[in-house]
Motif scaffolding. Structure first.
Motif: not given
Length: 564
Positions: A50-70
């Protein structure tokens, strides 16, 4: 680039979009995502499509969570915090319950520098900053947000009750309860308590943080973890304390009765645990010898014992013959993973719906990929973090200049090879050099130590770390003792521990005694006792110094090693 939301979308539409992405996006986007990332590989989690490559390039920390990883929370290189996804129970912290397929910024957390994060089943989120502040939001029907109410939290709010002047360094969530660890080794819990998982001695829900005392009162805790309805703590001497729900034996106490206050796992007596990780209803621990023990529910083979029988006592998990350096599990899944010293990653338990009862060697480079590709749901078991590589800190700059002939003003000649260094740094970092170096020195010959050992020592002065095989670390331990470098001495002991085996255990014990490395000596002694039959048949034991042998036998006798 606009990272602000264009508009919120209906939940049904968001669910449809996410479902389509989960089925088809991964292969098409993975190459693009990986090429856009500097180091942090989030491409295996489809929600990032759902994120653009430009947005992803800036990511330094991330956490996917929720009942289905949503749902996902991520922080950028500028310490801005964004969320996107389904937003169940307001768990995105955006102030509403609207789903979004566009990243939305959490202004209240921007600039805070996230240190750690955990999440529950509601879901609710508990986050700690590098300053040690705690923020919570999301589902709160059981007071798991620690704010004294049962109202859902739609925006991140700081938890301050009983945590004033406390610096939180680790957080953990069960299904509906929360736990934090402070820098002074204290544990605080709150939330759902139907099985005693907050450790208060009762089964009443706990609306605000309260310190877990009982037999932890005078203990310094170094690691915490939560299963769905249980809690774990490792103290500085390697003991493990457990409390909460125990219907599947996940507390490792040899029973199935719930435990309302912390209780030490007696079956781990004499074993020093470094880390604990909890699955839905099973537990893994990693010892200082690189060994895994597991217990609890096993219907998917998540204990790695080769069968599907529950275990209420700690059971050894055999991961090849390599030393394990990392274990992974999360309370929302029945999956287990481990990484060895040589970099191999193993998985077992529920893997894409299949039951894997023995540790299975994967092609992955990290345990995180196991949960992205094989766990159900595909969530992250920890906050993924990476340092930016386009800006060098002072420490990184110094590290880069080690053995750089272009800027160095001094050379050490060791075994016919040069090592290029900087006089001023050596004088600042080491008392030994402060007293011996002269301004007119250009080359110093060194014959007391080997090239690998002396290079590792000089590199340590630039980096605060050592890069040396365990078998060479004894020479560095000798140097650290001679130069009175106590911190280096401790690092050497840690490195030597990683290389211990039955064949060299006596040699390492002898070195520990010689260099008065008491922690290493105790470690080697315990290893010898735990592997006594094999160790006593080695050539090292046959060649053992008479006085050392005498002391070894005496000490082994005192700990009951020769009892029938």
């Amino acid at each position: 680039m606009n990272l602000l939301p264009k508009e919120s979308v209906p939940r049904s539409e968001c669910r449809l979009v996410l479902g389509i992405l989960y089925c088809s996006a991964q292969k098409a986007l993975e190459a693009t995502l990986l090429s856009a990332l500097k180091m942090l590989d989030v491409g295996k989690w489809p929600i990032f499509s759902l994120c653009s490559p430009e947005e992803i390039k800036l990511i330094r920390q991330a956490c996917v969570f929720g009942s289905a990883g949503n749902e996902v929370l991520y922080a950028t290189e500028n310490d801005e915090v964004f969320v996107l996804g389904m937003n169940c129970s307001g768990c995105l912290g955006t102030g509403d319950m609207q789903s979004t397929i566009e990243p939305r910024r959490l202004d209240s957390l921007c600039g805070k520098k996230i240190a750690c994060l955990s999440y529950g089943s509601g879901p609710h989120v508990v986050l700690a900053t590098e300053e040690g502040e705690v923020y919570t939001w999301g589902h709160n029907a059981y007071s798991q947000l620690g704010n004294g109410t049962t109202n859902h939290g739609f925006v991140p709010c700081q938890v301050s009750t009983n945590l004033v002047n406390k610096k939180v360094i680790e957080v953990a969530c069960g299904s509906h309860h929360s736990m934090v660890l402070t820098s002074d080794g204290e544990v605080y819990t709150w939330g759902y308590n139907n099985s005693g998982q907050v450790g208060s001695g009762s089964t009443a829900n706990q609306p605000i943080p309260r310190r877990v005392t009982s037999c932890l009162q005078n203990k310094i805790v170094v690691n915490i973890a939560c299963g769905q309805m249980c809690s774990m703590a490792v103290v500085e001497n390697g003991e493990v304390y457990v409390w909460g729900y125990n219907g599947n034996g996940q507390l490792g106490l040899g029973s199935s009765g719930n435990q309302p206050t912390p209780c030490r796992i007696a079956a781990l007596q004499g074993i020093r645990v470094q880390r604990v990780a909890c699955g839905y209803a099973h537990t893994l621990v990693l010892t200082d010898e690189g060994q895994i023990y597991a217990w609890g529910a096993n219907s998917y083979g998540q204990l790695g014992t080769g069968n599907k029988s529950n275990q209420s006592y700690p059971t050894t998990v055999n991961v090849d013959k390599d030393r394990v350096v990392e274990i992974a599990a999360c309370h929302s899944a029945h999956t287990s993973a481990a990484k060895t010293q040589s970099g191999q990653v193993y998985m077992w338990g529920q893997c894409r719906g299949q039951s894997v009862t023995f540790p299975h060697l994967t092609h992955f480079a990290c345990t995180d990929d196991v949960f992205a590709c094989f766990a159900t749901p595909a969530v992250m078991w920890r906050l993924l973090s990476v340092e930016p590589d386009d800006h060098l800190t002072v420490a990184q700059s110094l590290k880069k200049e080690f053995d750089n002939p272009e800027t160095a003003d001094l050379k050490f000649l060791v075994d016919g090879k040069y090592i290029h260094v900087h006089k001023v740094l050596l004088k600042i970092r080491c008392e030994h050099f402060r007293s011996i170096l002269n301004n007119d020195d250009e080359i110093i010959e060194m014959s007391e130590f080997s090239y690998p050992v002396y290079r590792a020592f000089l590199e340590y002065l630039y980096t605060d770390n050592i890069r040396l095989p365990p078998e060479d670390a004894i020479g560095l331990l000798d140097l650290a003792t001679l130069y009175r470098e106590n911190r280096l001495k401790k690092l050497c002991q840690q490195t030597i521990k990683q290389g211990i085996c039955e064949e060299n255990a006596i040699a390492l014990l002898s070195a520990a005694v010689k260099y008065e490395a008491q922690d290493l000596e105790e470690f080697c002694f315990r290893f010898c006792i735990n592997h006594l039959t094999v160790v006593t048949q080695t050539q090292g034991f046959a060649d053992m110094d008479h006085d050392l042998l005498k002391n070894f036998i005496s000490k082994a006798s005192r700990v009951g090693a020769f009892r029938n």
